[in-house]
Design an enzyme around this catalytic site. Structure first.
Site, short mmCIF file in Angstrom:
data_model
loop_
_atom_site.label_atom_id
_atom_site.label_comp_id
_atom_site.label_asym_id
_atom_site.label_seq_id
_atom_site.Cartn_x
_atom_site.Cartn_y
_atom_site.Cartn_z
N SER A 197 0.76 -1.16 -0.31
CA SER A 197 -0.06 -0.12 -0.20
C SER A 197 1.07 1.15 0.36
CB SER A 197 -1.04 0.29 1.39
OG SER A 197 -0.26 -0.19 2.12
N HIS A 225 -5.63 -3.35 -2.43
CA HIS A 225 -5.47 -2.51 -3.83
C HIS A 225 -4.87 -3.16 -4.94
CE1 HIS A 225 -4.14 0.76 -1.12
NE2 HIS A 225 -3.91 -0.31 -0.09
N LYS A 256 -11.94 0.61 -1.34
CA LYS A 256 -10.99 0.93 -2.21
C LYS A 256 -11.03 1.06 -3.89
CE LYS A 256 -7.15 0.67 0.79
NZ LYS A 256 -7.91 0.47 1.74
#
Ligand code: PMP
Length: 409
Positions: A197, A225, A256
């Site tokens: 990240s 992610h 996300k």
């Protein structure tokens, strides 16, 4: 003695216990505020778009994990509103008891299908999914092996487990092999971030899978992610490497690409069944409210139906990375839409952040323990919805500030 010197009264005049002395002694944030370089908790007054309003003025948002730009997608918003109309604002209880709705189950079967696993379970957050999975799976006689740069929630999951914890050097297969070799015979779980990240690099999944198979270790990948970002269909790290059959447990978050909040675990049916009955962060916490469940479902549909968003995200990511590199910035090992600019010194990062902020760029300073000491950086991340003009503007500001700060020549 210390207590007497520091003793403070609460709002109603009652003396306060010594346990709170550390709060009075914590002055770092106030010092940074006074120096004008406090970078946290700034109020954003608009939606998470490429351009936001912050402190009353427009800024380019380079700090958001809204990778596919879906937080303002009309279909996602409508789905959330419809869910509130139908089910209300919350479930007022755990999934375990009264808090399971039909849409939780619908999301679970959609996620399982999307991630190509037999089953999935929805958690209130990704953080809780990691805590729950690791603490439930790794028992007293077991071994958990993690990358040193994994997310904090994985570290905290390890703290809650009773197993033996070993950390390997970031993405270093020799170090991972050494640890697995030294602990042969133990039931082991290897956990890695799919995309890291802060650094924006991708786990060496082929190497990790090979070692897990060689040493008979289970493999869990945190795809926070990676979902919506990696792989031809956005299914994440395993799809990216063509290793979907080789990852035992996938953890995902909706905070996300899925444009809301919530987490999930996907795995074989018996593993999910075990976790449903042992993960304390699931059982003893209220279930995810209807609105984010519906938003995640709608986002999944868009990920499947609009692959061009992923193409635009990657076009933007390449443009930004190349732009930084051409200007002479150190972007470390980034190979994804997360593009850090490595600065090193913490004070320098904060001043750099302030100058970027003053010139209309909202980026994230990352200090220890987010990164190792001496590796402080400015984290940028792009969205599918950024325009090239916006990215050019960002690069111009970085160039000016980078020169002032001596980061580039
Ligand atoms: N894992 C990683 C790699 C993350 O970056 C994050 C969130 N920043 C999480 C887990 C936690 O996810 P959530 O925001 O859903 O709690």
């Amino acid at each position: 003695m210390t207590n007497r010197i520091l003793a403070k009264q609460n709002a109603l005049g009652r003396p306060r216990a010594g346990i709170f002395d550390k709060c009075q002694q914590f002055t770092r944030a106030q010092e940074l505020i006074e120096a004008g370089i406090y970078p946290y908790f700034h109020t954003v007054e608009s939606a998470q778009e490429p351009e936001v309003i912050c402190d009353g003025r427009p800024m380019i948002m380079m700090s958001s994990n809204n990778y596919l730009g879906l937080t303002s997608h009309p279909k996602v918003k409508e789905a959330a509103i419809d869910a509130v109309r139908r089910y209300g604002t919350g479930c007022a209880g755990s999934r375990f008891l009264n808090g399971t709705l039909a849409i939780h189950e619908e999301l679970e079967s959609r996620l399982a299908k999307f991630l190509r696993k037999d089953a999935a379970i929805v958690f209130p957050t990704g953080f809780q999914a990691n805590l729950g999975a690791i603490s439930a799976l790794v028992g007293k006689h077991d071994l958990i092996v993690i990358d040193k740069m994994n997310h904090a929630s994985i570290f905290d999951g390890c703290r809650l487990s009773f197993g033996q914890i070993r950390k390997f050097k970031h993405n270093d297969m020799e170090d991972l092999a050494r640890i697995l070799r030294d602990n042969m015979g133990k039931a082991a779980l290897v956990v890695v971030d799919g995309v890291f990240s802060m650094e924006g690099d991708i786990a060496d999944l082929p190497g990790i899978v090979e070692l897990c198979q060689q040493y008979n270790a289970g493999l869990m990948v945190d795809d926070a992610h990676s979902i919506g970002v990696l792989g031809d269909h956005g299914r994440g790290t395993a799809e990216h490497f063509g290793l979907e059959a080789d990852v035992d447990l996938i953890m995902g978050t909706y905070s996300k690409s899925l444009a809301t909040i919530g987490g999930c675990l996907a795995a074989d049916t018996d593993v999910i069944d075990y976790l449903k009955h042992h993960a304390r962060s699931l059982i003893f916490s209220a279930s995810l409210p209807p609105a984010p469940v519906a938003a995640a479902l709608a986002s999944l549909t868009i990920i499947e139906e609009e692959p061009e968003r992923r193409d635009r995200l990657w076009r933007n990511a390449s443009y930004l990375r190349e732009g930084f590199v051409n200007l002479g910035f150190d972007i470390g090992v980034s190979e994804t839409p997360i593009v850090p600019v490595v600065v090193g010194d913490e004070e320098k990062v904060l001043v750099t952040w302030r100058r970027l902020f003053d010139q209309g760029v909202f980026a994230s300073p990352v200090l220890y323990p987010g990164v190792p000491p001496g590796m402080a950086l400015i984290r940028t991340s792009c969205m599918a919805t950024h325009t090239i003009e916006q990215l050019d503007l960002v690069l111009d500001v970085f160039e000016r500030v980078g020169r002032e700060m001596g980061l580039i020549d």
